[in-house]
Design an enzyme around this catalytic site. Structure first.
Site, PDB file in Angstrom:
ATOM      1  N   LYS A 288      36.009 -21.803  26.399  1.00 30.98           N
ATOM      2  CA  LYS A 288      37.114 -20.834  26.325  1.00 30.98           C
ATOM      3  C   LYS A 288      36.776 -19.666  27.246  1.00 30.98           C
ATOM      4  O   LYS A 288      35.636 -19.218  27.303  1.00 30.98           O
ATOM      5  CB  LYS A 288      37.304 -20.366  24.877  1.00 30.98           C
TER       6      LYS A 288
ATOM      7  N   GLY B  87      21.335 -18.927  17.635  1.00 31.12           N
ATOM      8  CA  GLY B  87      22.388 -19.357  18.544  1.00 31.12           C
ATOM      9  C   GLY B  87      23.136 -18.177  19.130  1.00 31.12           C
ATOM     10  O   GLY B  87      23.508 -17.245  18.408  1.00 31.12           O
TER      11      GLY B  87
ATOM     12  N   ASP C 235      26.121 -17.934  20.188  1.00 30.46           N
ATOM     13  CA  ASP C 235      27.476 -17.778  19.658  1.00 30.46           C
ATOM     14  C   ASP C 235      27.456 -17.039  18.325  1.00 30.46           C
ATOM     15  O   ASP C 235      28.315 -16.188  18.059  1.00 30.46           O
ATOM     16  CB  ASP C 235      28.167 -19.126  19.530  1.00 30.46           C
TER      17      ASP C 235
ATOM     18  N   ASN D  67      30.312 -26.447  21.672  1.00 28.33           N
ATOM     19  CA  ASN D  67      29.872 -27.840  21.702  1.00 28.33           C
ATOM     20  C   ASN D  67      30.961 -28.784  22.195  1.00 28.33           C
ATOM     21  O   ASN D  67      30.670 -29.907  22.602  1.00 28.33           O
ATOM     22  CB  ASN D  67      29.441 -28.267  20.291  1.00 28.33           C
ATOM     23  N   THR D  68      32.196 -28.336  22.160  1.00 33.82           N
ATOM     24  CA  THR D  68      33.317 -29.200  22.521  1.00 33.82           C
ATOM     25  C   THR D  68      34.171 -28.628  23.641  1.00 33.82           C
ATOM     26  O   THR D  68      34.607 -29.368  24.529  1.00 33.82           O
ATOM     27  CB  THR D  68      34.223 -29.437  21.290  1.00 33.82           C
TER      28      THR D  68
ATOM     29  N   VAL E 245      31.229 -20.930  25.624  1.00 33.91           N
ATOM     30  CA  VAL E 245      31.022 -22.366  25.855  1.00 33.91           C
ATOM     31  C   VAL E 245      30.417 -22.964  24.589  1.00 33.91           C
ATOM     32  O   VAL E 245      29.242 -22.754  24.288  1.00 33.91           O
ATOM     33  CB  VAL E 245      30.105 -22.615  27.065  1.00 33.91           C
TER      34      VAL E 245
ATOM     35  N   THR F  26      40.158 -42.402  -1.526  1.00 35.31           N
ATOM     36  CA  THR F  26      38.939 -42.110  -0.756  1.00 35.31           C
ATOM     37  C   THR F  26      39.204 -41.139   0.382  1.00 35.31           C
ATOM     38  O   THR F  26      38.394 -40.249   0.651  1.00 35.31           O
ATOM     39  CB  THR F  26      38.349 -43.423  -0.215  1.00 35.31           C
TER      40      THR F  26
END
Length: 266
Positions: free
Chosen positions: A12, A101, A103, A8-9, A6, A181
Site C-alpha cells: 500500500k 515487526g 509494521d 505479507n500480501t 509492504v 463445519t
C-alpha cells in the site's frame, strides 16, 4: 513524501504533500506483491516526484529489492523503518527492540500520535487484522508493554484443512451456535481473535488501573468489527499515520521550504 506499507500480501502506498501528520494526501493505491514490477510504469508513472520515501516492510529481502528497483524511477532517498528503543514518542518494551515487526512498531506510533492529537493520554490496545493478527498494549505514558501474534482467518483455515482430514469446506458464517463445519470453522477463528483482544484489554486495564482505548486497523478489520466484545474504533491507515509521525521527527521542520524535486529519470 511517498509512504509505503509492504505487508505479507499487498503493498500500500500514499503520496503526501509534506512529511508530517495531517499533511494533504495527494494520491494513494495498493498492489499485490506479485504485481510489484508494474508500479513504475503504472501507478507511479504520473506521480509528482517525492523528496522522501519512507516505508515499513515485513516481507523478505527479495520483495524489498523488487520495491527498490521500482523506486529507481525517482532519485529520492529510500528509508525503511527499523524499530528502535524509542521513536516519535513511543518507548519500545520488546526484549530485543529491533526484532519487533516494523509494521507493529509503526502502527503503534500512529495510534499513540492519534490519541495525543485528541488529548487522550490513556492506555491503548492496537489491533491489526491482516494475514496475521497482532494485539499490542501501550500504557498512558507511551510505553509499549508487549503484544500478541496469532494467525489471521486465512492461515487458521488453511492450517486446519492441511492438518485435519475432511475439513476442505467452503467459508461459512459467524454464528453464536454453529451447526455445520463451515460455520464452525469461521466462527472459531473469529471468536479466537475477538477473545485475544478482550484478554489484552483486560490485562491492560488490570495493569494500569485505567480503561484502555482500543484501535483496530488492517485490511480485514471490517470482518472483525461486527463480532468484537470490547468498544473499539476502526481506523484506516494507522501505519501511514505512524510513518508521517516518524517522518516529522526524522526530517526535521517539514513546514520549512524544501529544495526542488529531483528530475525524473528518463
Amino acid at each position: 513524501m511517498l509512504a509505503l506499507d509492504v505487508g505479507n500480501t499487498r503493498l500500500k502506498w500514499a503520496l503526501y504533500a509534506a512529511p508530517h501528520p495531517g499533511a494533504r494526501l495527494l494520491a494513494h493505491g495498493v498492489q499485490f506483491l506479485e504485481n510489484i514490477e508494474t508500479l513504475a510504469e503504472g501507478d507511479w508513472r504520473a506521480l509528482r516526484a517525492p523528496h522522501w520515501v519512507l516505508g515499513s516492510i515485513v516481507a523478505g529481502a527479495g520483495v524489498r529489492h523488487r520495491v527498490e528497483e521500482q523506486l529507481e524511477l525517482w532519485d529520492a532517498p529510500v528509508h525503511w523503518v527499523v524499530p528502535s528503543a524509542t521513536e516519535a514518542g513511543l518507548v519500545n518494551g520488546y526484549d530485543h527492540p529491533a526484532r519487533l515487526g516494523s509494521d507493529r512498531w509503526v502502527a503503534m506510533i500512529g495510534a499513540r500520535q492519534r490519541l495525543l492529537a485528541r488529548g487522550q493520554r490513556r492506555p491503548c490496545v492496537v489491533v491489526m487484522v491482516g494475514t496475521a493478527v497482532t494485539v499490542e498494549a501501550i500504557d498512558a505514558e507511551g510505553r509499549f508493554l508487549g503484544g500478541l501474534i496469532l494467525p489471521g482467518h486465512g492461515i487458521m483455515l488453511r492450517a486446519l484443512e492441511s492438518g485435519t482430514a475432511g475439513l476442505h469446506v467452503p467459508t461459512g458464517e459467524v454464528r453464536a451456535f454453529p451447526t455445520n463445519t463451515s460455520d464452525a470453522l469461521t466462527s472459531g477463528g473469529t471468536y479466537a481473535i475477538a477473545g485475544a483482544v478482550q484478554r489484552m484489554v483486560d490485562n491492560l486495564r488490570a495493569h494500569t488501573g485505567q480503561e484502555p482505548i482500543c484501535l483496530m486497523t488492517g485490511g480485514a478489520g471490517w470482518k472483525m468489527a461486527p463480532h468484537m466484545t470490547v468498544p473499539f474504533e476502526l481506523v484506516e491507515g494507522l501505519i501511514f499515520d505512524g510513518l508521517l509521525a516518524i517522518a516529522r521527527e526524522r526530517y526535521g521542520n517539514a513546514l520549512a521550504p524544501v529544495p526542488p524535486a529531483p528530475a525524473r529519470r528518463p
